[in-house]
Structures are given as structure tokens and as C-alpha cells.
Design an enzyme around this catalytic site. Sequence first.
Site, PDB file in Angstrom:
ATOM      1  N   LYS A  24       3.501  -3.863   3.831  1.00 21.94           N
ATOM      2  CA  LYS A  24       2.594  -3.225   2.874  1.00 21.94           C
ATOM      3  C   LYS A  24       2.865  -1.735   2.687  1.00 21.94           C
ATOM      4  O   LYS A  24       1.961  -0.955   2.384  1.00 21.94           O
ATOM      5  CB  LYS A  24       1.131  -3.452   3.262  1.00 21.94           C
ATOM      6  CG  LYS A  24       0.789  -4.909   3.557  1.00 21.94           C
ATOM      7  CD  LYS A  24       1.322  -5.884   2.509  1.00 21.94           C
ATOM      8  CE  LYS A  24       0.679  -5.684   1.151  1.00 21.94           C
ATOM      9  NZ  LYS A  24       1.244  -6.627   0.118  1.00 21.94           N
ATOM     10  N   GLY A  26       5.298  -0.770   0.466  1.00 21.28           N
ATOM     11  CA  GLY A  26       5.973  -0.645  -0.824  1.00 21.28           C
ATOM     12  C   GLY A  26       7.272  -1.417  -0.865  1.00 21.28           C
ATOM     13  O   GLY A  26       8.142  -1.144  -1.692  1.00 21.28           O
ATOM     14  N   THR A  27       7.404  -2.417  -0.008  1.00 19.36           N
ATOM     15  CA  THR A  27       8.648  -3.159   0.153  1.00 19.36           C
ATOM     16  C   THR A  27       9.091  -3.848  -1.128  1.00 19.36           C
ATOM     17  O   THR A  27      10.244  -3.707  -1.561  1.00 19.36           O
ATOM     18  CB  THR A  27       8.492  -4.212   1.272  1.00 19.36           C
ATOM     19  OG1 THR A  27       7.791  -3.644   2.371  1.00 19.36           O
ATOM     20  CG2 THR A  27       9.844  -4.718   1.726  1.00 19.36           C
ATOM     21  N   THR A  28       8.195  -4.625  -1.728  1.00 20.27           N
ATOM     22  CA  THR A  28       8.552  -5.401  -2.915  1.00 20.27           C
ATOM     23  C   THR A  28       8.965  -4.488  -4.060  1.00 20.27           C
ATOM     24  O   THR A  28       9.931  -4.774  -4.781  1.00 20.27           O
ATOM     25  CB  THR A  28       7.363  -6.288  -3.341  1.00 20.27           C
ATOM     26  OG1 THR A  28       6.998  -7.133  -2.248  1.00 20.27           O
ATOM     27  CG2 THR A  28       7.709  -7.135  -4.550  1.00 20.27           C
ATOM     28  N   LYS A  76      15.915  -8.137   3.185  1.00 17.46           N
ATOM     29  CA  LYS A  76      14.660  -7.468   3.525  1.00 17.46           C
ATOM     30  C   LYS A  76      14.257  -7.827   4.950  1.00 17.46           C
ATOM     31  O   LYS A  76      14.437  -8.958   5.395  1.00 17.46           O
ATOM     32  CB  LYS A  76      13.569  -7.925   2.556  1.00 17.46           C
ATOM     33  CG  LYS A  76      12.146  -7.840   3.078  1.00 17.46           C
ATOM     34  CD  LYS A  76      11.210  -8.664   2.210  1.00 17.46           C
ATOM     35  CE  LYS A  76       9.884  -8.904   2.896  1.00 17.46           C
ATOM     36  NZ  LYS A  76       8.959  -9.708   2.056  1.00 17.46           N
ATOM     37  N   HIS A  78      11.012  -6.727   8.027  1.00 12.57           N
ATOM     38  CA  HIS A  78       9.933  -5.880   8.527  1.00 12.57           C
ATOM     39  C   HIS A  78      10.131  -5.563  10.011  1.00 12.57           C
ATOM     40  O   HIS A  78       9.256  -4.940  10.627  1.00 12.57           O
ATOM     41  CB  HIS A  78       8.576  -6.564   8.337  1.00 12.57           C
ATOM     42  CG  HIS A  78       8.128  -6.649   6.904  1.00 12.57           C
ATOM     43  ND1 HIS A  78       8.156  -5.567   6.056  1.00 12.57           N
ATOM     44  CD2 HIS A  78       7.645  -7.688   6.170  1.00 12.57           C
ATOM     45  CE1 HIS A  78       7.709  -5.938   4.867  1.00 12.57           C
ATOM     46  NE2 HIS A  78       7.396  -7.213   4.911  1.00 12.57           N
ATOM     47  N   SER A 108      -4.212  -1.958   2.647  1.00  9.65           N
ATOM     48  CA  SER A 108      -3.408  -2.974   1.970  1.00  9.65           C
ATOM     49  C   SER A 108      -3.111  -4.147   2.902  1.00  9.65           C
ATOM     50  O   SER A 108      -3.161  -5.321   2.489  1.00  9.65           O
ATOM     51  CB  SER A 108      -2.105  -2.353   1.459  1.00  9.65           C
ATOM     52  OG  SER A 108      -1.367  -3.292   0.710  1.00  9.65           O
ATOM     53  N   SER A 198       7.221  -0.843 -13.117  1.00 10.70           N
ATOM     54  CA  SER A 198       5.856  -0.315 -13.079  1.00 10.70           C
ATOM     55  C   SER A 198       4.945  -1.371 -12.478  1.00 10.70           C
ATOM     56  O   SER A 198       5.227  -2.583 -12.553  1.00 10.70           O
ATOM     57  CB  SER A 198       5.383   0.047 -14.490  1.00 10.70           C
ATOM     58  OG  SER A 198       5.209  -1.134 -15.278  1.00 10.70           O
ATOM     59  N   ARG A 228      -2.043  -6.114  -5.471  1.00 11.21           N
ATOM     60  CA  ARG A 228      -3.474  -5.868  -5.589  1.00 11.21           C
ATOM     61  C   ARG A 228      -3.786  -4.650  -6.448  1.00 11.21           C
ATOM     62  O   ARG A 228      -4.423  -4.752  -7.487  1.00 11.21           O
ATOM     63  CB  ARG A 228      -4.075  -5.704  -4.185  1.00 11.21           C
ATOM     64  CG  ARG A 228      -5.588  -5.692  -4.116  1.00 11.21           C
ATOM     65  CD  ARG A 228      -6.047  -5.582  -2.670  1.00 11.21           C
ATOM     66  NE  ARG A 228      -5.582  -4.353  -2.043  1.00 11.21           N
ATOM     67  CZ  ARG A 228      -6.266  -3.212  -2.037  1.00 11.21           C
ATOM     68  NH1 ARG A 228      -7.448  -3.145  -2.625  1.00 11.21           N
ATOM     69  NH2 ARG A 228      -5.778  -2.144  -1.450  1.00 11.21           N
ATOM     70  N   LYS A 229      -3.370  -3.459  -6.012  1.00 11.14           N
ATOM     71  CA  LYS A 229      -3.655  -2.226  -6.756  1.00 11.14           C
ATOM     72  C   LYS A 229      -2.425  -1.341  -6.916  1.00 11.14           C
ATOM     73  O   LYS A 229      -2.211  -0.754  -7.968  1.00 11.14           O
ATOM     74  CB  LYS A 229      -4.760  -1.422  -6.058  1.00 11.14           C
ATOM     75  CG  LYS A 229      -6.158  -1.999  -6.209  1.00 11.14           C
ATOM     76  CD  LYS A 229      -7.183  -1.024  -5.626  1.00 11.14           C
ATOM     77  CE  LYS A 229      -8.592  -1.520  -5.839  1.00 11.14           C
ATOM     78  NZ  LYS A 229      -9.607  -0.576  -5.276  1.00 11.14           N
ATOM     79  N   GLY A 230      -1.643  -1.197  -5.853  1.00 13.89           N
ATOM     80  CA  GLY A 230      -0.464  -0.344  -5.919  1.00 13.89           C
ATOM     81  C   GLY A 230      -0.797   1.111  -6.143  1.00 13.89           C
ATOM     82  O   GLY A 230      -0.120   1.803  -6.903  1.00 13.89           O
TER      83      GLY A 230
END
Length: 265
Positions: A24, A26-28, A76, A78, A108, A198, A228-230
Amino acid sequence: MNNLSKIQNFICKEDDVIVVSFPKAGTTWLQEIIYCVLNGIDASQHQSLEDRFPYLEFIYPGLASIEKMEGQRLIKTHLPLSILPEDIHKKKPKIFYIMRNPKDVAVSYYHFVRMMTITDYTASFDNFFEDFISDKVAYGPFWKHYTEVWPHRNDPNVLLLYYEDLHKDIHGSIKRIADFLNKDLSEEEINQIADHCSFHNMSKNPNVNYQHWDDLGIRKTNESRFMRKGQIGDWKNYFSEEKNTLMDSWIDEKFMNINFTYDNL
């Protein structure tokens, strides 16, 4: 855990690109930017990010599948630096590491574990907050994840990024990522990647928003979505003054040897 020895014995390639992060952070977002920098936006439209940029330690697609991948591999993980394959020190593939304000990570991550059916977490944010700063969350301790990579931040094959910088200057961040990957992008290409990546567009993109998890029963549909929000600073909607003071003290103690600050974020 059963794959740990296989992961540490994983044979790297010199042209591998590995995104390393705490969950959580900002990986994606970073994965999709990197993929588009290397392959173009059009190439991203035909396959899910999970397949284009596989998850090293996860059961799908799995180590065996990653080992069979031809050409440049985008991977990727973690896992913290100390548990990554030993071969990274010999082959020195390009490693991206993204950091994010611990307060926003905690919020997050809380929504993420509530969303996942396999974790089936139902406790309150108060409980999760205590677990987070007590090193009782998956992939923790959070502070150790950051402090292990910090001494390597200036290594030639390592690029350290901040989630907040991607928000504040996405075009400059894409240019920095492209330079690290030895890719010469035009201003138009940078603008196109910035638009494609974006939050608004990624949240609607089925190749990156993990909406297929709903069909697989991985996400509780009454909880938040994967994307969710970013936002920067959502922690302010969850932290009491007491929690904020407590985490500030925790950050001062755990990150005393790291010269970064998240003040005023």
C-alpha cells in the site's frame, strides 16, 4: 513462507526490473508507469498487470512461471531487501523502491485487509493501528522494511521514489523513471503516460484495478475497492490527536537514522 528458500535461490537476470515496496505504498501505480515507459501504453491494454508484472512470492503466477518468462522480466515483491534473492547482489538488476508516509500506509493497509476475504479482518482502525506500530502486520516490521533499503538508496541499480513526489510532479517523476531505465521519452509520451496512469483512469482500467477479484471471491464487495482513494493525507480523516502524537514519536524512534520527513503531508 514455504517458498522462502526458493525465492532466495531465484536466479536473476541483469536486465530484470524489480519493484520492491511495503504493501500500500503506491506499488500498482509505479508498476503501471514502469511498464508503459518500457513498452508503451498500447501494450498494456491486452493483459492484466498481474501477468505483465508478476508478484514474486505469490502463488500466482508462481516462481516457476516467472523463471520461464522470456525477454526482460518485470517483477513485483513486497519482501524486504534482506529476504530478496541472493542473486540480486551479483546480477544487480534495476530495483525501484517506493516509500510513502507511514500514516497513509496504515490507513490504506487497514482498508486492504478489511477488503480481502482471505484475511477476513473485521476489527476497527484502532486495533489495526496498534498492530501496525507493534510490528504485527504482514510484511512488517514496517520500519525495518524502510531502514534496510535506505543505505542502498544511492546504489547505481537502485532508484528510491516517494509516493508523494509522484503526486506532486508526475511528469518529472515519469522522466526520472525513464532516465533510470535508459528510455528517452518525448514530452508527448510523458504526458500520455501521466494521463493513462492518473488515479481516475487507473481506477476504471480493468487491467490494473483488480476488479476481477470480485468474480474470484477475493474481495468483500461491501468493503472498499482495491483502488480506494489514492490521496495524500487521508490519514487525517482517521487519526485522533493522540494517535498522531503516538505515531510521530514512533517515527522519531524507528527512523532516527533516515533523513526523510513526512511533516506537513
